[in-house]
Design a protein around this motif. Structure first.
Motif, PDB file in Angstrom:
ATOM      1  N   ARG A 245       7.744  -0.330   1.533  1.00 20.48           N
ATOM      2  CA  ARG A 245       8.480  -1.361   1.164  1.00 20.48           C
ATOM      3  C   ARG A 245       8.577  -2.231   2.240  1.00 20.48           C
ATOM      4  N   ARG A 246       8.608  -1.649   3.721  1.00 20.50           N
ATOM      5  CA  ARG A 246       8.626  -2.615   4.673  1.00 20.50           C
ATOM      6  C   ARG A 246       7.314  -3.451   5.086  1.00 20.50           C
ATOM      7  N   GLU A 247       6.185  -2.600   4.395  1.00 21.50           N
ATOM      8  CA  GLU A 247       4.919  -3.337   4.782  1.00 21.50           C
ATOM      9  C   GLU A 247       4.667  -4.463   3.650  1.00 21.50           C
ATOM     10  N   LEU A 248       5.226  -4.047   2.448  1.00 19.39           N
ATOM     11  CA  LEU A 248       5.566  -5.161   1.483  1.00 19.39           C
ATOM     12  C   LEU A 248       6.036  -6.336   1.897  1.00 19.39           C
ATOM     13  N   MET A 249       7.184  -6.196   2.397  1.00 20.69           N
ATOM     14  CA  MET A 249       8.081  -7.335   2.637  1.00 20.69           C
ATOM     15  C   MET A 249       7.463  -8.166   3.907  1.00 20.69           C
ATOM     16  N   ALA A 250       6.727  -7.433   4.848  1.00 23.79           N
ATOM     17  CA  ALA A 250       6.259  -8.279   5.794  1.00 23.79           C
ATOM     18  C   ALA A 250       4.811  -8.880   5.225  1.00 23.79           C
ATOM     19  N   ASP A 251       4.188  -8.244   4.402  1.00 18.17           N
ATOM     20  CA  ASP A 251       3.018  -8.860   3.623  1.00 18.17           C
ATOM     21  C   ASP A 251       3.485 -10.193   3.014  1.00 18.17           C
ATOM     22  N   VAL A 252       4.316  -9.737   2.156  1.00 18.94           N
ATOM     23  CA  VAL A 252       4.864 -10.976   1.259  1.00 18.94           C
ATOM     24  C   VAL A 252       5.454 -12.202   2.130  1.00 18.94           C
ATOM     25  N   SER A 253       6.002 -11.829   3.103  1.00 24.59           N
ATOM     26  CA  SER A 253       6.593 -12.918   4.096  1.00 24.59           C
ATOM     27  C   SER A 253       5.523 -13.448   4.719  1.00 24.59           C
ATOM     28  N   HIS A 254       4.423 -12.917   4.949  1.00 26.53           N
ATOM     29  CA  HIS A 254       3.266 -13.376   5.597  1.00 26.53           C
ATOM     30  C   HIS A 254       2.280 -14.479   4.776  1.00 26.53           C
ATOM     31  N   GLU A 255       2.357 -13.821   3.512  1.00 27.30           N
ATOM     32  CA  GLU A 255       1.356 -14.504   2.436  1.00 27.30           C
ATOM     33  C   GLU A 255       2.359 -15.817   1.922  1.00 27.30           C
ATOM     34  N   LEU A 256       3.603 -15.647   1.859  1.00 23.70           N
ATOM     35  CA  LEU A 256       4.378 -16.989   1.642  1.00 23.70           C
ATOM     36  C   LEU A 256       4.208 -18.051   2.909  1.00 23.70           C
ATOM     37  N   ARG A 257       4.253 -17.355   4.049  1.00 26.08           N
ATOM     38  CA  ARG A 257       4.316 -18.151   5.229  1.00 26.08           C
ATOM     39  C   ARG A 257       3.187 -19.206   5.219  1.00 26.08           C
ATOM     40  N   THR A 258       2.175 -18.530   5.148  1.00 20.80           N
ATOM     41  CA  THR A 258       0.777 -19.463   5.316  1.00 20.80           C
ATOM     42  C   THR A 258       0.684 -20.682   4.511  1.00 20.80           C
ATOM     43  N   PRO A 259       0.779 -20.426   2.956  1.00 16.34           N
ATOM     44  CA  PRO A 259       0.825 -21.818   2.335  1.00 16.34           C
ATOM     45  C   PRO A 259       2.202 -22.818   2.504  1.00 16.34           C
ATOM     46  N   GLY A 425      -8.993 -16.347  -0.031  1.00 15.17           N
ATOM     47  CA  GLY A 425      -7.816 -16.826  -1.028  1.00 15.17           C
ATOM     48  C   GLY A 425      -7.275 -15.957  -2.021  1.00 15.17           C
ATOM     49  N   GLY A 426      -7.620 -14.740  -1.825  1.00 16.32           N
ATOM     50  CA  GLY A 426      -6.816 -13.774  -2.904  1.00 16.32           C
ATOM     51  C   GLY A 426      -5.455 -13.384  -2.387  1.00 16.32           C
ATOM     52  N   SER A 427      -4.625 -12.989  -3.210  1.00 10.81           N
ATOM     53  CA  SER A 427      -3.278 -12.700  -2.908  1.00 10.81           C
ATOM     54  C   SER A 427      -3.038 -11.013  -2.578  1.00 10.81           C
ATOM     55  N   GLY A 428      -4.230 -10.211  -2.717  1.00 10.62           N
ATOM     56  CA  GLY A 428      -4.379  -8.976  -2.345  1.00 10.62           C
ATOM     57  C   GLY A 428      -3.661  -8.011  -3.213  1.00 10.62           C
ATOM     58  N   LEU A 429      -3.258  -8.460  -4.597  1.00  8.22           N
ATOM     59  CA  LEU A 429      -2.270  -7.954  -5.639  1.00  8.22           C
ATOM     60  C   LEU A 429      -3.379  -7.484  -6.767  1.00  8.22           C
ATOM     61  N   GLY A 430      -4.623  -8.088  -6.964  1.00  7.41           N
ATOM     62  CA  GLY A 430      -5.190  -8.013  -8.087  1.00  7.41           C
ATOM     63  C   GLY A 430      -5.628  -6.440  -8.453  1.00  7.41           C
ATOM     64  N   LEU A 431      -6.160  -5.815  -7.534  1.00  2.79           N
ATOM     65  CA  LEU A 431      -6.593  -4.518  -7.677  1.00  2.79           C
ATOM     66  C   LEU A 431      -5.018  -3.411  -8.122  1.00  2.79           C
ATOM     67  N   ALA A 432      -4.154  -3.911  -7.373  1.00  2.00           N
ATOM     68  CA  ALA A 432      -2.942  -3.214  -7.605  1.00  2.00           C
ATOM     69  C   ALA A 432      -2.538  -3.167  -9.301  1.00  2.00           C
ATOM     70  N   ILE A 433      -2.702  -4.727  -9.676  1.00  2.00           N
ATOM     71  CA  ILE A 433      -2.194  -4.747 -10.831  1.00  2.00           C
ATOM     72  C   ILE A 433      -3.209  -4.333 -12.008  1.00  2.00           C
ATOM     73  N   CYS A 434      -4.574  -4.081 -11.626  1.00  2.00           N
ATOM     74  CA  CYS A 434      -5.802  -3.412 -12.231  1.00  2.00           C
ATOM     75  C   CYS A 434      -5.078  -1.792 -12.348  1.00  2.00           C
ATOM     76  N   ARG A 435      -4.828  -1.200 -11.446  1.00  2.00           N
ATOM     77  CA  ARG A 435      -4.277   0.024 -11.575  1.00  2.00           C
ATOM     78  C   ARG A 435      -3.151   0.332 -12.469  1.00  2.00           C
TER      79      ARG A 435
END
Length: 484
Positions: A245-259, A425-435
């Motif tokens: 959860r901590r890693e997810l929040m950090a990654d999401v904040s990082h992904e949102l910060r860039t665009p 350009g990927g979000s890093g969530l595609g394979l998680a959705i596939c699973r």
């Protein structure tokens, strides 16, 4: 203290031990009383037998019972001999000095002749319960000895009474000592048995306070040992989930910060007049907004999957045709990217599933290979039946993924930074959705090195019979009212 499990367990064990001790004491007492009554009756029979033998000798010598009529002392002499032995025997010293019987209760014996006539001893009361013993001379009964039958629990002999009293005291002393020993053993057992429970209770409080690193020692392989192992697995799972959860929040904040940073820079440049609001600037803004939109959509998709609220409408479909359409949809993009697209699809493979979700699964897998395969390259899709299972495999050429990173490819927002990076350009969530989609269809997904030099994603679905049973039993539970 009274509400503690230790106290309750102590009382339960102690009460059980007390009941068992009392039951054993009563059983021993009953057994002793029954045996003692039999002992008194047997001893009375022995006395009567001894008296009968003495009288038989006197009867044979005198030729009848006339010896009793001439002298009353002959009856007393026979009684003494029957109780303490013949003159000169080993018990001779036990007589009184005047030749009479020693102190003690006399035998209450009545002698009758063969016809039932009274000869000696106390008169018999009518209806009295008596013990009868024959006096036999040369194989024929010449008389009868009558003695009152011993009453249960009634002892006339002083020695017998003292023995009985000692046994009674010993019985209750043993019961009392057993109760004290039971109390001590109960206390020790209550404390020892609850030591692992107290450890678990303390660890549970620390776990509830947020200490996910707490572990308990696993003792014996019993129920408490299994409970300790389950607790440790729970703590490990909670610690892992907290870390993710901590890693997810950090990654999401990082992904949102860039665009967002790009959008802010573009807009400030437009406001300051550093950039002209032309088609290129608007295209850049639209691109970053698209990245944000895809990230938010993917996060929303995963949140629905976690909550079990994804909309799945299971129905029989042609998976082979579905895979062919997915390949046709991306073939032109693959060609522009310099990637050759090979296919080996077994026709007529049918599957019970949600067509829209399976299209999303194939699109995500093909998009992943398109983004992270170097040009010129090659991507191969195989779909067929192996050992009764439907297997889909998508393999590509370099770059490869390190073996230690393969299990994490399906984690959210995880990327192999050295090659499959955010630059694609990927979000890093595609394979998680596939699973999530594969698991909802009762299958499994895994990653392995490809024989082409890159990555191979393998999806397997169970045999048709198992899929049909799962679909019939769980289709309704997978449906939800949310619509995207």
């Amino acid at each position: 203290m009274r509400s503690s499990i230790t106290f309750k367990l102590f009382l339960a064990i102690l009460a059980t031990c007390i009941v068992v001790a009392l039951a054993m004491g009563m059983a021993v007492r009953y057994s002793f009383d029954s045996g003692f009554d039999d002992y008194i009756r047997e001893r009375e029979n022995q006395r009567l037998d001894s008296l009968a033998q003495a009288l038989a000798v006197d009867y044979a010598e005198a030729g009848g019972w006339g010896f009793l009529a001439g002298s009353g002392d002959r009856w007393g002499r026979s009684l003494r001999l029957s109780r303490y032995g013949r003159p000169g025997g080993e018990h001779e010293h036990e007589r009184d000095r005047d030749g009479g019987p020693p102190p003690g209760p006399p035998l209450r014996v009545t002698l009758l002749d063969a016809d039932g006539g009274w000869l000696a001893g106390p008169r018999v009361r009518p209806g009295a319960e008596l013990m009868r013993h024959p006096v036999t001379v040369e194989g024929r009964s010449v008389g009868w000895l009558l003695s009152p039958a011993p009453m249960p629990m009634v002892v006339n002999d002083e020695i017998d009474r003292r023995f009985q009293a000692r046994q009674l005291r010993a019985t209750w002393v043993i019961v009392g000592l057993s109760v004290l020993l039971a109390a001590l053993v109960s206390l020790l057992l209550a404390r020892l048995l609850l030591v692992p429970v107290r450890r678990l209770a303390l660890a549970t409080r620390r776990l509830a306070d947020g200490d996910f690193d707490i572990r308990v020692r696993v003792g014996a392989p019993d129920e408490l040992g299994r409970l300790a192992r389950d607790f440790n697995r729970l703590a490990h799972s909670l610690a892992r989930n907290a870390r993710l959860r901590r890693e997810l929040m950090a990654d999401v904040s990082h992904e949102l910060r860039t665009p967002l940073a790009v959008l802010r820079g573009e807009i400030e440049a437009l406001q300051d007049g550093l950039r002209v609001p032309d088609e290129a600037a608007l295209a850049s803004l639209a691109h970053e907004i698209g990245r944000l939109n895809r990230l938010v959509d993917d996060l929303h998709e995963l949140s629905l999957a976690d909550a079990g609220a994804l909309d799945y409408r299971m129905q029989p479909l042609d998976l082979s045709a579905l895979a062919a359409r997915a390949l046709d949809a991306v073939r032109e993009r693959y060609a522009r990217a310099g990637l050759a697209l090979d296919q080996d699809i077994e026709p007529g493979l049918r599957l019970s599933g949600d067509e829209r979700r399976l299209e999303q699964l194939l699109a995500n897998l093909l998009e992943n290979s398109l983004r992270y395969t170097d040009s010129p390259g090659r991507v191969r899709l195989r779909l067929g039946r192996r050992d009764g299972r439907i297997v889909l495999e998508l393999a590509d050429t370099a770059p490869a993924v390190a073996p230690d990173q393969l299990p994490r490819l399906f984690d959210r927002l995880y990327r192999v930074e050295s090659s499959r990076s955010r630059l694609h350009g990927g979000s890093g969530l595609g394979l998680a959705i596939c699973r999530s989609i594969v698991q909802a269809h009762g299958g499994g997904i895994s990653a392995a090195p490809s024989d082409l030099g890159g990555l191979a994603i393998r999806v397997e679905w169970p045999p048709a019979e198992a899929r049909a049973a799962d679909a019939a039993g769980g289709a309704d539970s997978l449906r939800a009212t949310d619509e995207e």
